[in-house]
Design an enzyme around this catalytic site. Structure first.
Site, mmCIF file in Angstrom:
data_model
loop_
_atom_site.group_PDB
_atom_site.id
_atom_site.type_symbol
_atom_site.label_atom_id
_atom_site.label_comp_id
_atom_site.label_asym_id
_atom_site.label_seq_id
_atom_site.Cartn_x
_atom_site.Cartn_y
_atom_site.Cartn_z
ATOM 1 N N HIS A 76 55.202 15.620 -45.072
ATOM 2 C CA HIS A 76 56.248 16.080 -44.135
ATOM 3 C C HIS A 76 57.623 15.706 -44.681
ATOM 4 O O HIS A 76 58.278 14.808 -44.165
ATOM 5 C CB HIS A 76 56.033 15.503 -42.738
ATOM 6 C CG HIS A 76 54.647 15.671 -42.224
ATOM 7 N ND1 HIS A 76 54.127 16.900 -41.914
ATOM 8 C CD2 HIS A 76 53.670 14.769 -41.985
ATOM 9 C CE1 HIS A 76 52.881 16.747 -41.497
ATOM 10 N NE2 HIS A 76 52.577 15.470 -41.529
ATOM 11 N N ASN A 93 52.531 6.415 -50.103
ATOM 12 C CA ASN A 93 52.668 7.598 -49.248
ATOM 13 C C ASN A 93 53.836 7.363 -48.305
ATOM 14 O O ASN A 93 53.889 6.333 -47.631
ATOM 15 C CB ASN A 93 51.409 7.814 -48.414
ATOM 16 C CG ASN A 93 50.237 8.302 -49.219
ATOM 17 O OD1 ASN A 93 50.193 8.165 -50.431
ATOM 18 N ND2 ASN A 93 49.268 8.875 -48.538
#
Length: 176
Positions: A76, A93
């Site tokens: 995202h 991440n």
């Protein structure tokens, strides 16, 4: 296997560049542009403009001078800021709205060092001269301004640390 091939493996479980996904996945595309800019020379010249364009489009502020280990994943890719002096380990991440920032005064003056296998949830913030250990899960909307030991889950503001073996299991896959 090169750094971007390892990033690709971390994303998809395969080593070759995924050209179809390169066009459709802004996070993957940004990591590709970032890695090309980090190599220097002609590649940096060619890929700086598309990286800056995607930066503005998605609100991504990650400098090519930032030290980022192999297996970098942007999920995202919107509204993410990483200070240029920060150090990120392998298999990190990072998700929408995250900030890895500098503190300008006090005993935590400086930038964070992020270990290996670290998951930063949506809108999480890590600020100041802090060390985040290996295998750390930082939950969404968490503010971290203290050192975090290995194998931990971190939640809340002020942050609460919960020691957990395999804290990122299932969240970080395809390790390099």
């Amino acid at each position: 296997m090169g750094v971007f091939a390892k990033d690709t493996f971390h994303y998809f479980g395969s080593e070759g560049v995924e050209f179809g996904r390169l066009l459709g996945d802004f996070g993957y595309r940004y990591v590709f542009y970032l890695r090309m800019c980090q190599t220097g020379g002609l590649r940096k010249l060619i890929f700086t403009l598309p990286r800056k364009h995607l930066s503005r489009k998605c609100g991504l502020e990650i400098s090519p001078s930032t030290q980022i280990g192999e297996g970098f994943y942007i999920g995202h890719p919107y509204g993410i800021t990483v200070n240029a002096g920060a150090k990120l380990g392998r298999n990190v991440n990072i998700h929408k709205g995250c900030t890895i920032g500098q503190e300008n005064r006090g005993h935590r003056k400086g930038v964070p060092t992020i270990g290996d296998r670290v998951y930063l949830g949506i809108n999480s913030t890590v600020a100041g001269n802090v060390a985040i250990g290996n295998d750390v899960f930082i939950a969404s909307n968490t503010f971290v301004n203290q050192d975090i030991p290995n194998h931990s889950i971190v939640i809340g503001n002020p942050c609460k640390v919960i020691k957990t073996v395999n804290a990122t299991e299932g969240y970080i896959i395809n390790l390099v």
